[in-house]
Design a protein around this motif. Structure first.
Motif, PDB file in Angstrom:
ATOM      1  N   ARG A   1     -26.738  28.994 -14.361  1.00 21.43           N
ATOM      2  CA  ARG A   1     -25.494  29.696 -14.461  1.00 21.43           C
ATOM      3  C   ARG A   1     -26.208  30.833 -15.153  1.00 21.43           C
ATOM      4  O   ARG A   1     -25.154  32.404 -14.612  1.00 21.43           O
ATOM      5  CB  ARG A   1     -24.829  29.045 -15.629  1.00 21.43           C
ATOM      6  CG  ARG A   1     -23.900  29.238 -15.923  1.00 21.43           C
ATOM      7  CD  ARG A   1     -23.093  28.661 -16.681  1.00 21.43           C
ATOM      8  NE  ARG A   1     -24.139  28.330 -18.214  1.00 21.43           N
ATOM      9  CZ  ARG A   1     -23.564  26.514 -18.116  1.00 21.43           C
ATOM     10  NH1 ARG A   1     -22.916  25.806 -17.782  1.00 21.43           N
ATOM     11  NH2 ARG A   1     -24.493  26.679 -19.209  1.00 21.43           N
TER      12      ARG A   1
ATOM     13  N   ILE B   1     -22.528  38.704 -11.935  1.00 16.90           N
ATOM     14  CA  ILE B   1     -21.651  39.578 -12.803  1.00 16.90           C
ATOM     15  C   ILE B   1     -21.791  40.640 -13.098  1.00 16.90           C
ATOM     16  O   ILE B   1     -21.197  41.758 -13.469  1.00 16.90           O
ATOM     17  CB  ILE B   1     -20.833  38.380 -13.703  1.00 16.90           C
ATOM     18  CG1 ILE B   1     -19.864  36.885 -12.671  1.00 16.90           C
ATOM     19  CG2 ILE B   1     -19.389  38.474 -14.489  1.00 16.90           C
ATOM     20  CD1 ILE B   1     -19.418  35.982 -12.913  1.00 16.90           C
TER      21      ILE B   1
ATOM     22  N   ARG C   1     -18.647  34.704 -20.470  1.00 17.04           N
ATOM     23  CA  ARG C   1     -19.151  34.274 -18.886  1.00 17.04           C
ATOM     24  C   ARG C   1     -20.224  32.809 -18.869  1.00 17.04           C
ATOM     25  O   ARG C   1     -20.230  31.815 -18.251  1.00 17.04           O
ATOM     26  CB  ARG C   1     -20.215  35.046 -18.135  1.00 17.04           C
ATOM     27  CG  ARG C   1     -18.827  36.359 -17.068  1.00 17.04           C
ATOM     28  CD  ARG C   1     -18.614  35.830 -16.052  1.00 17.04           C
ATOM     29  NE  ARG C   1     -16.793  36.290 -16.485  1.00 17.04           N
ATOM     30  CZ  ARG C   1     -15.717  36.143 -15.688  1.00 17.04           C
ATOM     31  NH1 ARG C   1     -15.560  34.904 -15.471  1.00 17.04           N
ATOM     32  NH2 ARG C   1     -14.973  37.507 -15.359  1.00 17.04           N
TER      33      ARG C   1
ATOM     34  N   GLN D   1     -13.947  30.261 -13.171  1.00 16.40           N
ATOM     35  CA  GLN D   1     -15.743  29.247 -14.669  1.00 16.40           C
ATOM     36  C   GLN D   1     -15.284  28.060 -14.691  1.00 16.40           C
ATOM     37  O   GLN D   1     -16.601  27.978 -15.202  1.00 16.40           O
ATOM     38  CB  GLN D   1     -14.194  30.008 -16.419  1.00 16.40           C
ATOM     39  CG  GLN D   1     -14.826  29.559 -17.616  1.00 16.40           C
ATOM     40  CD  GLN D   1     -16.730  30.410 -17.523  1.00 16.40           C
ATOM     41  OE1 GLN D   1     -16.414  31.640 -17.106  1.00 16.40           O
ATOM     42  NE2 GLN D   1     -17.157  30.146 -17.432  1.00 16.40           N
TER      43      GLN D   1
ATOM     44  N   ASN E   1     -18.966  40.106 -22.909  1.00 17.60           N
ATOM     45  CA  ASN E   1     -18.716  39.226 -21.342  1.00 17.60           C
ATOM     46  C   ASN E   1     -19.591  38.746 -20.740  1.00 17.60           C
ATOM     47  O   ASN E   1     -19.282  37.672 -20.163  1.00 17.60           O
ATOM     48  CB  ASN E   1     -18.323  40.736 -20.148  1.00 17.60           C
ATOM     49  CG  ASN E   1     -17.031  41.828 -20.743  1.00 17.60           C
ATOM     50  OD1 ASN E   1     -15.698  40.760 -21.046  1.00 17.60           O
ATOM     51  ND2 ASN E   1     -17.651  43.022 -19.944  1.00 17.60           N
ATOM     52  N   HIS E   2     -20.767  38.589 -21.150  1.00 16.76           N
ATOM     53  CA  HIS E   2     -22.150  37.867 -20.829  1.00 16.76           C
ATOM     54  C   HIS E   2     -21.887  36.416 -21.700  1.00 16.76           C
ATOM     55  O   HIS E   2     -21.871  35.392 -20.979  1.00 16.76           O
ATOM     56  CB  HIS E   2     -23.024  38.255 -21.450  1.00 16.76           C
ATOM     57  CG  HIS E   2     -24.179  38.033 -20.649  1.00 16.76           C
ATOM     58  ND1 HIS E   2     -24.444  37.323 -19.264  1.00 16.76           N
ATOM     59  CD2 HIS E   2     -25.293  37.106 -21.042  1.00 16.76           C
ATOM     60  CE1 HIS E   2     -25.628  36.606 -19.061  1.00 16.76           C
ATOM     61  NE2 HIS E   2     -26.236  36.984 -20.752  1.00 16.76           N
TER      62      HIS E   2
ATOM     63  N   GLU F   1      -7.757  35.172 -20.723  1.00 13.18           N
ATOM     64  CA  GLU F   1      -8.030  35.781 -19.476  1.00 13.18           C
ATOM     65  C   GLU F   1      -7.886  37.167 -19.701  1.00 13.18           C
ATOM     66  O   GLU F   1      -6.556  37.177 -20.665  1.00 13.18           O
ATOM     67  CB  GLU F   1      -7.814  35.194 -18.032  1.00 13.18           C
ATOM     68  CG  GLU F   1      -8.593  34.462 -18.058  1.00 13.18           C
ATOM     69  CD  GLU F   1     -10.219  34.469 -18.417  1.00 13.18           C
ATOM     70  OE1 GLU F   1     -10.325  35.269 -17.528  1.00 13.18           O
ATOM     71  OE2 GLU F   1     -10.968  33.364 -17.566  1.00 13.18           O
TER      72      GLU F   1
ATOM     73  N   VAL G   1     -24.735  34.772 -13.478  1.00  4.16           N
ATOM     74  CA  VAL G   1     -24.226  35.427 -14.210  1.00  4.16           C
ATOM     75  C   VAL G   1     -24.547  36.658 -14.513  1.00  4.16           C
ATOM     76  O   VAL G   1     -23.962  37.586 -13.574  1.00  4.16           O
ATOM     77  CB  VAL G   1     -23.242  34.711 -15.388  1.00  4.16           C
ATOM     78  CG1 VAL G   1     -22.460  35.807 -16.462  1.00  4.16           C
ATOM     79  CG2 VAL G   1     -22.362  33.809 -15.148  1.00  4.16           C
TER      80      VAL G   1
END
Length: 191
Positions: free
Chosen positions: A136, A144, A41, A125, A37-38, A103, A140
């Protein structure tokens, strides 16, 4: 005695280094989704994120025999590796159409909600992609991934104050970038 799932990442990595396959399985199931996921992103591309996640986990397994628990937390080390791998890929990057990024599908949502979520995710995104690289990464990791400022500072090898500044500037740029899209993204004030 604690179950294997309750052990720390460090303990599991040491157990893996000593040949415990169950420890490797638990650590893989725990960390791979976070790493993926990291990377997703930061890169905005599923296939690239999968490659980065796989490479980061392979690097973790390779260093396991030499792991010293006092050097860093396993997750901190992994986030740093992912950030570096993503930075390398972005520097060599070919343009990727954001429409090509798949997604995740939320089965609980109806078609309208899924479409709205997809539009919002794409807008986020795009806005994230427009941020300078370090902003960024901080946005993130902080907003996030939910890491603390000291953890991010350690991952990026910068001061906590620099993290706070990068996060504030990045969030302002995101807000400015997305502010004129509120209605399009379904965020309308009910008066």
């Amino acid at each position: 005695m604690a179950s294997i799932e309750e052990l720390s990442d460090d303990a599991l990595l040491v157990m893996y280094a000593n040949g415990d396959r169950d420890a490797a399985r638990v650590l893989t199931l725990r960390l791979t989704p976070r790493v993926f996921n990291h990377a997703l992103r930061l890169l905005g591309d599923r296939a690239e994120a999968e490659d980065v996640a796989q490479e980061a986990m392979l690097r973790l397994w390779r260093i396991a025999p030499d792991w010293q628990q006092d050097q860093a937390k396993v997750t901190t080390w992994l986030y740093r590796v992912v950030a570096n791998l993503c930075t390398d890929r972005l520097r060599k990057a070919r343009p990727v159409a954001l429409d090509a990024v798949e997604e995740p599908v939320d089965e609980a949502s109806g078609p309208v909600e899924k479409m709205q979520d997809r539009i919002r995710a794409q807008a986020l995104q795009r806005a994230l992609s427009d941020l300078p690289e370090r902003q960024r990464q901080v946005v993130v990791l902080r907003n996030i991934e939910g890491l603390s400022n000291p953890e991010i500072a350690e991952i990026m090898e910068i001061s906590v104050e620099a993290v706070e500044s990068l996060n504030a500037r990045g969030r302002r740029r995101l807000a400015a970038s997305l502010s004129d899209k509120r209605e399009e993204l379904g965020y309308v004030d009910a008066h």
